[in-house]
Design an enzyme around this catalytic site. Structure first.
Site, PDB file in Angstrom:
ATOM      1  N   SER A 167      85.083  60.729  48.042  1.00  0.00           N
ATOM      2  CA  SER A 167      83.670  60.554  47.710  1.00  0.00           C
ATOM      3  C   SER A 167      82.847  61.443  48.624  1.00  0.00           C
ATOM      4  O   SER A 167      83.321  61.866  49.687  1.00  0.00           O
ATOM      5  CB  SER A 167      83.268  59.086  47.912  1.00  0.00           C
ATOM      6  OG  SER A 167      81.859  58.916  47.906  1.00  0.00           O
ATOM      7  N   TYR A 204      82.025  51.144  52.183  1.00  0.00           N
ATOM      8  CA  TYR A 204      82.498  52.192  51.275  1.00  0.00           C
ATOM      9  C   TYR A 204      82.628  53.524  52.014  1.00  0.00           C
ATOM     10  O   TYR A 204      83.640  54.229  51.876  1.00  0.00           O
ATOM     11  CB  TYR A 204      81.515  52.316  50.107  1.00  0.00           C
ATOM     12  CG  TYR A 204      81.948  53.265  49.017  1.00  0.00           C
ATOM     13  CD1 TYR A 204      82.908  52.884  48.087  1.00  0.00           C
ATOM     14  CD2 TYR A 204      81.373  54.532  48.895  1.00  0.00           C
ATOM     15  CE1 TYR A 204      83.291  53.747  47.067  1.00  0.00           C
ATOM     16  CE2 TYR A 204      81.749  55.392  47.881  1.00  0.00           C
ATOM     17  CZ  TYR A 204      82.705  54.996  46.961  1.00  0.00           C
ATOM     18  OH  TYR A 204      83.083  55.854  45.965  1.00  0.00           O
TER      19      TYR A 204
END
Length: 293
Positions: free
Chosen positions: A173, A186
């Site tokens: 990501s 995250y």
């Protein structure tokens, strides 16, 4: 008198020897991107990014295996693959459970074949301010987004070593590089996944196993749907406006934008590419933003 010298056929729409040789060279080159006779396991690939990557692999010739957390999602995925004319193999498996994963890999090797390509795609996100997040919520994200790729990778690597080659692609990501409000767990998980990618490459590169990552930008998926909702007054969500302004491509990505990179990293064309994360983000990580005013 006008003289016309008859050519060797190329001028009339045929192919000369040079043209045929060039076509042969191109054909041989493109074969390096083929996934024929390869078995690919894509975790959590009933829909979204995983599904898009799996469909690209199928088009490139791979046999598709996927898992999800319950039978309903597996059935949903099987129906979606069937609609695209893809015969996929779907299994129920919790990728955070090491015993379940070991059993899954053994079953896939018996029923389908040794796994040549692994895509660690399954993931979750919890958008909670750090001081409001419980340790248990933090652990849940780390478990799915970081521990699970470790568990599944270590389960497939022995088979790859026996076979003499393997590809592991971790779905990272932009949060592997950046922080942002409300996504502490995250970002921690995806930052860790980047380093796990590098370590797998370092530890198993000598066995002809390549481990790389794909770092999606902001992709239009069910996970990001809340950030793209039209507001009651008809305006775009503030975060939606922010992303459009920060992305040189001036749009959200589509899951299909990841397919080319995913096929490259799974194919022989990337045999000397190892330990890297390729960011497919419309340029957002390269861009400081527009000058105000």
């Amino acid at each position: 008198m006008i003289c016309c010298r008859q050519g060797n056929g190329a001028a009339w729409g045929g192919k000369d020897d040079a043209g045929r040789k060039e076509e042969g060279r191109m054909s041989d080159f493109m074969k390096r991107f083929s996934l024929d006779s390869r078995t690919a396991l894509i975790t959590g690939a009933s829909y979204g990014i995983g599904f898009a990557i799996a469909t690209a692999y199928a088009e490139a010739g791979a046999t598709i295996v996927f898992n999800d957390i319950n039978q309903e999602l597996v059935d949903q995925g099987l129906a979606a693959y069937e609609e695209k004319g893809i015969r996929a193999h779907g299994y129920v498996c919790d990728v955070t459970d090491e015993e379940q994963v070991q059993a899954l890999v053994a079953r896939v090797e018996e029923e389908v074949g040794v796994i040549d390509i692994l895509v660690n795609n399954a993931g979750i996100i919890k958008r909670i301010p750090m001081c409001d997040m419980t340790a248990e919520q933090f652990r849940q994200v780390i478990d799915v987004d970081l521990n699970a790729p470790f568990i599944v990778s270590k389960a497939v690597i022995p088979g790859m070593i026996r076979k003499g080659h393997g590809k592991i692609i971790n779905v990272c990501s932009m949060m592997s590089e950046l922080g942002r409000e409300t996504v502490s767990a995250y970002a921690a998980a995806k930052g860790g996944l980047k380093m796990l990618t590098r370590n797998i490459a370092s530890e198993y590169g000598e066995y002809n196993i390549q481990c790389n990552g794909i770092g999606p930008g902001y992709i239009a998926t069910p996970q990001t749907a809340p950030l793209r909702e039209i507001q009651p007054d008809g305006s775009r969500h503030p975060f939606d406006q922010f992303i459009i302004a920060k992305t040189p491509a001036a749009r959200w990505g589509e899951a299909e934008d990841l397919q080319g990179t995913a096929v490259f990293l799974a194919s022989d064309a990337s045999n000397f590419v190892n330990g890297h994360v390729v960011y497919v983000d419309g340029g957002i990580l390269a861009y400081i933003g527009k000058q105000p005013g």
